[in-house]
Design a protein around this motif. Structure first.
Motif, PDB file in Angstrom:
ATOM      1  N   MET A  66       0.846  -1.194   0.000  1.00 12.16           N
ATOM      2  CA  MET A  66       0.000   0.000   0.000  1.00 12.16           C
ATOM      3  C   MET A  66       0.888   1.253   0.000  1.00 12.16           C
ATOM      4  SD  MET A  66      -3.440   0.764   1.545  1.00 12.16           S
ATOM      5  CE  MET A  66      -4.019   2.041   2.614  1.00 12.16           C
ATOM      6  N   LEU A 120      -6.421  -8.414  -0.538  1.00 17.58           N
ATOM      7  CA  LEU A 120      -6.731  -9.837  -0.680  1.00 17.58           C
ATOM      8  C   LEU A 120      -8.207 -10.052  -0.379  1.00 17.58           C
ATOM      9  CD1 LEU A 120      -3.701 -11.632   1.053  1.00 17.58           C
ATOM     10  CD2 LEU A 120      -3.942 -10.857  -1.305  1.00 17.58           C
ATOM     11  N   ILE A 121      -8.860 -10.848  -1.198  1.00 19.40           N
ATOM     12  CA  ILE A 121     -10.291 -11.101  -1.023  1.00 19.40           C
ATOM     13  C   ILE A 121     -10.546 -12.604  -1.030  1.00 19.40           C
ATOM     14  CG2 ILE A 121     -12.588 -10.783  -2.057  1.00 19.40           C
ATOM     15  CD1 ILE A 121     -11.441  -8.212  -3.349  1.00 19.40           C
ATOM     16  N   ALA A 122     -11.336 -13.053  -0.056  1.00 17.70           N
ATOM     17  CA  ALA A 122     -11.830 -14.431  -0.068  1.00 17.70           C
ATOM     18  C   ALA A 122     -13.310 -14.345  -0.411  1.00 17.70           C
ATOM     19  CB  ALA A 122     -11.622 -15.069   1.292  1.00 17.70           C
ATOM     20  N   VAL A 179      -5.498 -16.417  -6.755  1.00 13.97           N
ATOM     21  CA  VAL A 179      -4.402 -17.036  -6.009  1.00 13.97           C
ATOM     22  C   VAL A 179      -4.638 -18.548  -6.004  1.00 13.97           C
ATOM     23  CG1 VAL A 179      -3.206 -17.170  -3.807  1.00 13.97           C
ATOM     24  CG2 VAL A 179      -4.158 -14.991  -4.575  1.00 13.97           C
ATOM     25  N   PRO A 180      -3.795 -19.324  -6.652  1.00 12.79           N
ATOM     26  CA  PRO A 180      -4.029 -20.764  -6.742  1.00 12.79           C
ATOM     27  C   PRO A 180      -3.746 -21.486  -5.425  1.00 12.79           C
ATOM     28  CG  PRO A 180      -1.991 -20.212  -7.862  1.00 12.79           C
ATOM     29  CD  PRO A 180      -2.548 -18.923  -7.355  1.00 12.79           C
ATOM     30  N   ARG A 236      -9.971 -17.180  -4.117  1.00 15.41           N
ATOM     31  CA  ARG A 236      -9.013 -16.314  -3.405  1.00 15.41           C
ATOM     32  C   ARG A 236      -8.432 -15.372  -4.453  1.00 15.41           C
ATOM     33  NH1 ARG A 236      -5.410 -20.576  -0.096  1.00 15.41           N
ATOM     34  NH2 ARG A 236      -4.625 -20.848  -2.201  1.00 15.41           N
ATOM     35  N   VAL A 237      -8.601 -14.116  -4.209  1.00 17.20           N
ATOM     36  CA  VAL A 237      -8.254 -13.128  -5.223  1.00 17.20           C
ATOM     37  C   VAL A 237      -7.360 -12.040  -4.627  1.00 17.20           C
ATOM     38  CG1 VAL A 237      -9.216 -11.605  -6.994  1.00 17.20           C
ATOM     39  CG2 VAL A 237     -10.596 -13.496  -6.118  1.00 17.20           C
ATOM     40  N   ALA A 238      -6.349 -11.661  -5.386  1.00 17.53           N
ATOM     41  CA  ALA A 238      -5.532 -10.488  -5.026  1.00 17.53           C
ATOM     42  C   ALA A 238      -5.828  -9.392  -6.039  1.00 17.53           C
ATOM     43  CB  ALA A 238      -4.053 -10.843  -5.036  1.00 17.53           C
ATOM     44  N   GLU A 293      -6.044 -10.945  -9.704  1.00 15.98           N
ATOM     45  CA  GLU A 293      -5.203 -12.120  -9.833  1.00 15.98           C
ATOM     46  C   GLU A 293      -5.770 -13.226  -8.946  1.00 15.98           C
ATOM     47  OE1 GLU A 293      -0.563 -13.130  -8.552  1.00 15.98           O
ATOM     48  OE2 GLU A 293      -1.397 -11.126  -8.285  1.00 15.98           O
ATOM     49  N   VAL A 314      -2.785  -3.235  -2.698  1.00 16.11           N
ATOM     50  CA  VAL A 314      -3.157  -4.598  -3.049  1.00 16.11           C
ATOM     51  C   VAL A 314      -4.077  -5.115  -1.952  1.00 16.11           C
ATOM     52  CG1 VAL A 314      -2.344  -6.935  -3.524  1.00 16.11           C
ATOM     53  CG2 VAL A 314      -0.961  -4.978  -4.230  1.00 16.11           C
TER      54      VAL A 314
END
Lengths: 197, 51
Positions: free
Chosen positions: B1, B9-11, B50-51, B30-32, B48, B7
């Motif tokens: 930041m 992070l999202i679940a 997140v795998p 799961r996403v960034a 993005e 950035v």
């Protein structure tokens, strides 16, 4: 016109110009309790300003600076590392080193969650892991601070976990998200809650 | 930041229903997300998984 005061004779018209002498006599003649203070207005104002600025500085230090320092970028990095290391320790174990693995994990925990984890690993995980030869290893792929306070924090971690057992020797892979609550205990950050999202 | 970039992070969970048989099937993501300030408005710059 002159008026006799306690200390000196004063020509009232010199002092007040066009004011009525009757009124002035009353004002000059009376000594009020603050008259000595009026003479020392400068040192008094100075002392007051000093006290005020000291109070302001104290408030800024304790109410603003200290909490800011206790939640700044460096501390957030420390908290993220504590959450990551703790999560990995918590979710990684092998059947031949269970006791050692759980002891390591417990050094990252505190409070109710420590007692829960202790009970859970002894009664459920250990027998199952031994019987089925469960070996699991976790990795934190991403992490972020959700809440940051001087003595507590919440971190979200993205966990990838690979597990093998004698029933599933090829292994399974799980991706999950966990909200990790941390508490500052004696200067170090320990996990106090662990909630899968 | 930083001042103009962040950035997050999202679940997230989506529920999927389709003709292949899925009925409100939950899917977790799961996403960034990278965000950039552009002319006083905050916009998505990258999403993005997140795998």
């Amino acid at each position: 016109v002159t008026v006799k005061t306690d200390n000196e004779e004063v020509d009232v018209f010199d002092l007040v110009g066009t004011a009525d002498a009757e009124d002035v006599r009353v004002e000059v003649g009376k000594r009020r309790w603050w008259t000595p203070l009026q003479r020392r207005w400068f040192p008094l104002t100075l002392a007051f300003a000093l006290v005020l600025s000291a109070a302001l500085a104290g408030w800024l230090y304790f109410a603003q600076y200290r909490p800011d320092r206790a939640t700044d970028q460096a501390v957030q990095q420390t908290v993220l590392k504590a959450a990551t290391d703790g999560t990995v320790a918590l979710l990684s174990y092998k059947p031949d080193s269970l006791d050692h693995d759980f002891t390591t994990a417990k050094s990252h925990l505190t409070g109710d969650f420590l007692s829960y984890y202790n009970k859970f690993t002894q009664e459920i995980v250990t027998p199952a892991a031994k019987q089925k030869a469960v070996s699991t290893s976790a990795a934190v792929v991403r992490s972020a601070v959700m809440e940051m306070h001087p003595d507590s924090a919440v971190v979200m971690v993205f966990v990838n976990q690979a597990t093998t057992s004698n029933q599933n020797p090829d292994g399974s892979f799980a991706a999950s998200t966990v909200k990790v609550g941390l508490t500052k205990v004696d200067g170090s950050w320990l996990i106090s809650s662990f909630d899968p999202v | 930041m930083s001042d103009d970039n962040a950035v997050v992070l999202i679940a997230a969970t989506t529920r999927v229903t389709n003709t292949a048989g899925a009925q409100q099937q939950p899917r977790s993501w799961r996403v960034a997300v990278s965000l950039t300030r552009e002319g006083g408005q905050i916009k998505l710059a990258k999403v993005e998984f997140v795998p």
